[in-house]
Design an enzyme around this catalytic site. Structure first.
Site, PDB file in Angstrom:
ATOM      1  N   ARG A  13      16.631  32.942  23.718  1.00  0.00           N
ATOM      2  CA  ARG A  13      15.937  31.732  24.200  1.00  0.00           C
ATOM      3  C   ARG A  13      16.240  30.541  23.306  1.00  0.00           C
ATOM      4  O   ARG A  13      16.378  29.408  23.777  1.00  0.00           O
ATOM      5  CB  ARG A  13      14.435  31.970  24.283  1.00  0.00           C
ATOM      6  N   ASN A  41      21.106  19.778  23.511  1.00  0.00           N
ATOM      7  CA  ASN A  41      22.346  19.219  22.987  1.00  0.00           C
ATOM      8  C   ASN A  41      22.520  17.768  23.440  1.00  0.00           C
ATOM      9  O   ASN A  41      22.689  17.520  24.632  1.00  0.00           O
ATOM     10  CB  ASN A  41      23.523  20.079  23.466  1.00  0.00           C
ATOM     11  N   GLU A  52      39.114  23.756  32.315  1.00  0.00           N
ATOM     12  CA  GLU A  52      39.555  24.394  31.085  1.00  0.00           C
ATOM     13  C   GLU A  52      40.264  25.708  31.354  1.00  0.00           C
ATOM     14  O   GLU A  52      41.229  26.040  30.667  1.00  0.00           O
ATOM     15  CB  GLU A  52      38.344  24.606  30.156  1.00  0.00           C
ATOM     16  N   TYR A 103      24.797  33.472  26.784  1.00  0.00           N
ATOM     17  CA  TYR A 103      23.719  33.069  25.880  1.00  0.00           C
ATOM     18  C   TYR A 103      23.488  34.143  24.821  1.00  0.00           C
ATOM     19  O   TYR A 103      23.244  33.828  23.650  1.00  0.00           O
ATOM     20  CB  TYR A 103      22.423  32.808  26.654  1.00  0.00           C
ATOM     21  N   CYS A 160      28.248  22.730  25.377  1.00  0.00           N
ATOM     22  CA  CYS A 160      27.225  23.624  25.929  1.00  0.00           C
ATOM     23  C   CYS A 160      27.617  24.132  27.319  1.00  0.00           C
ATOM     24  O   CYS A 160      27.113  25.168  27.764  1.00  0.00           O
ATOM     25  CB  CYS A 160      25.865  22.942  25.949  1.00  0.00           C
ATOM     26  N   HIS A 161      28.541  23.440  27.975  1.00  0.00           N
ATOM     27  CA  HIS A 161      28.989  23.904  29.298  1.00  0.00           C
ATOM     28  C   HIS A 161      29.729  25.240  29.206  1.00  0.00           C
ATOM     29  O   HIS A 161      29.893  25.924  30.204  1.00  0.00           O
ATOM     30  CB  HIS A 161      29.863  22.845  29.981  1.00  0.00           C
ATOM     31  N   SER A 210      24.052  35.892  31.189  1.00  0.00           N
ATOM     32  CA  SER A 210      24.618  37.233  30.941  1.00  0.00           C
ATOM     33  C   SER A 210      25.387  37.784  32.137  1.00  0.00           C
ATOM     34  O   SER A 210      26.350  38.525  31.980  1.00  0.00           O
ATOM     35  CB  SER A 210      23.514  38.217  30.559  1.00  0.00           C
TER      36      SER A 210
END
Length: 166
Positions: A118, A127, A162, A104, A135-136, A141
Site C-alpha cells: 500500500r 508522485n 516504451e 506494486y 510511476c506509470h 499484481s
C-alpha cells in the site's frame, strides 16, 4: 520563483514546473499548472511564471518522445515528502527501466519494504513528477494498469510506447 512550460507530446499536453536550480519539481499531462503546483510539497512551493526557456528538461522530454528511452534519466528532480519510505520509493522508481514495468508488490520489495505494498501504491499516487519519476511503470499484481493521475489512456500509451522502443 518557479518556471513552467507546457509541451505538446505524443501523449498530450505535458507541463513541467522547474525550480530555480533547474530541477523539475512537478510534471504531468495537463495544461493546468495550478494542478501541478498543488502536488509540490509545501516546503518547495513557490509562485510560478510561464517561460519559454525552462532549461534542459524540455529538450530531454522531446528526446524521449522522439524515441530516446534514456533521455529522462538525465533530468534532475526535486521531490520532497514527509517520510523516508516515500523518498526511497521515488528514488527506486527512477531505476525502473522503460519496457520493464514492475508490480506494486515488486516495487515495494525494491524499495526495501516488501510488506509495504500500500505504501508503494501511495508513492505512485503522490508522485509529483510524472513521466520522469515513472510511476506509470508500476502495475497491479495481475498485470492490469491500476490507476494513473493523468488517465489510464495516457498510462497505456506510455507503456505501449516504451514497449515498442524496447
Amino acid at each position: 520563483m518557479l518556471k513552467y512550460r507546457t509541451l505538446d507530446t505524443n501523449a498530450g499536453a505535458f507541463t513541467l514546473v522547474i525550480a530555480p536550480t533547474g530541477a523539475v519539481r512537478a510534471a504531468g499531462f495537463t495544461e493546468n499548472v495550478g494542478e501541478l503546483l498543488d502536488l509540490i510539497h509545501p516546503e518547495l512551493q513557490a509562485p510560478a511564471e510561464q517561460a519559454d526557456d525552462v532549461g534542459p528538461a524540455a529538450g530531454h522530454i522531446r528526446s524521449y518522445f522522439d524515441g530516446d528511452r534514456t533521455a529522462l534519466d538525465s533530468i534532475v528532480v526535486e521531490q520532497h515528502s514527509g517520510g523516508e519510505f516515500m523518498r526511497q520509493a521515488w528514488k527506486v522508481m527512477r531505476d525502473i527501466k522503460p519496457g520493464a514495468p514492475v508490480t506494486y508488490t515488486e516495487f515495494a520489495r525494491l524499495s526495501g519494504r516488501p510488506a509495504a505494498v500500500r505504501g508503494a501504491a501511495s508513492a505512485c499516487a503522490r508522485n509529483p513528477v510524472a513521466l520522469i519519476t515513472p510511476c506509470h511503470r508500476v502495475l497491479r499484481s495481475d498485470g492490469s494498469l491500476g490507476g494513473y493521475r493523468w488517465g489510464l489512456a495516457v498510462k497505456r500509451f506510455l507503456l505501449d510506447f516504451e514497449e515498442a522502443k524496447a
